[in-house]
Design an enzyme around this catalytic site. Structure first.
Site, short mmCIF file in Angstrom:
data_model
loop_
_atom_site.label_atom_id
_atom_site.label_comp_id
_atom_site.label_asym_id
_atom_site.label_seq_id
_atom_site.Cartn_x
_atom_site.Cartn_y
_atom_site.Cartn_z
CB SER A 102 -0.93 -0.01 1.21
OG SER A 102 -1.62 1.19 1.33
CB SER A 103 3.79 2.32 2.00
OG SER A 103 3.17 2.19 3.26
N GLY A 105 2.19 1.80 -3.45
CA GLY A 105 1.08 2.13 -4.35
C GLY A 105 0.68 3.59 -4.21
CG ASP A 119 1.16 -21.49 -12.24
OD1 ASP A 119 -0.07 -21.53 -12.35
OD2 ASP A 119 1.89 -20.76 -12.95
CB THR A 127 9.76 -11.90 -12.51
OG1 THR A 127 10.82 -12.84 -12.73
CG2 THR A 127 10.02 -10.65 -13.34
CG LEU A 128 9.13 -7.77 -7.86
CD1 LEU A 128 9.97 -6.83 -7.01
CD2 LEU A 128 7.79 -8.05 -7.20
CD GLU A 129 4.61 -8.81 -14.59
OE1 GLU A 129 4.62 -9.74 -15.40
OE2 GLU A 129 3.59 -8.46 -13.96
#
Length: 186
Positions: A102-103, A105, A119, A127-129
């Protein structure tokens, strides 16, 4: 059903889920805080004018070692791939969902565009996008809390966990950030 902090600890002990390394302070009521790793990939927009999904993408991106600079600055409109520092895994009876913090965002930072799903049967550094939809650049640091992961139990074990031969699982067990492998679908 989303697992509580108590159940996450139980499932870690039984080996049904994995978080390596596990830091007790990062355990939240129904999730676990993940931290930013040290490698990133950014698009090389000076040498490319488009992305053709039928062609390999590795040469479209260049790797950055965040430790070399001490931080990573994500500019407005920029898209960066990076890993979390932790290795996270689930057995054939569980899934996990990556969510933002949240912080961050509230600063305009999004940590996953679409691929926030772990999965059944996979264990990797997720991986972060990362996208900055805000008006100002955001500076990120290796080891800082960047995302959170929530675990869920399936109604029954998966018949074909991620990595099964017939699934064409492109990111099984990845330990470092990797560019899109969509060209392998053609």
């Amino acid at each position: 059903m989303i697992l509580s902090d108590r159940t996450i600890k139980e499932k870690l002990k039984s080996g049904e889920i994995a978080i390596e390394p596990f830091t007790p302070e990062n355990l939240q009521p129904a999730s676990y805080d993940l931290t930013l790793g040290t490698k990133a990939l950014v698009f090389d927009i000076t040498n490319h004018t488009e992305i053709d999904v039928k062609k390999p993408t590795e040469d479209l991106m260049r790797e950055l070692d965040i430790n070399q600079f001490g931080s990573l600055v994500v500019h407005p409109g920029e898209f960066v791939l990076s890993n979390v520092a932790e290795i996270v895994g689930v057995d054939a009876s569980h899934v996990a969902r990556l969510e933002g913090k949240s912080s961050l965002g509230r600063l305009g930072l999004i940590v996953h565009a679409t691929a926030g799903f772990l999965d059944p049967g996979n264990k990797l550094r997720m991986t972060l996008e990362i996208s900055n939809i805000g008006a100002l650049p955001v500076r990120l640091y290796p080891g800082m809390k960047i995302a959170q992961i929530a675990f869920e139990q399936l109604d029954q074990p998966s018949e074909k966990p991620y990595g099964s031969k017939e699934l064409n699982s492109k990111y099984l067990g990845d330990m470092t950030v990797k560019a899109s492998q969509i060209h392998k679908n053609f």
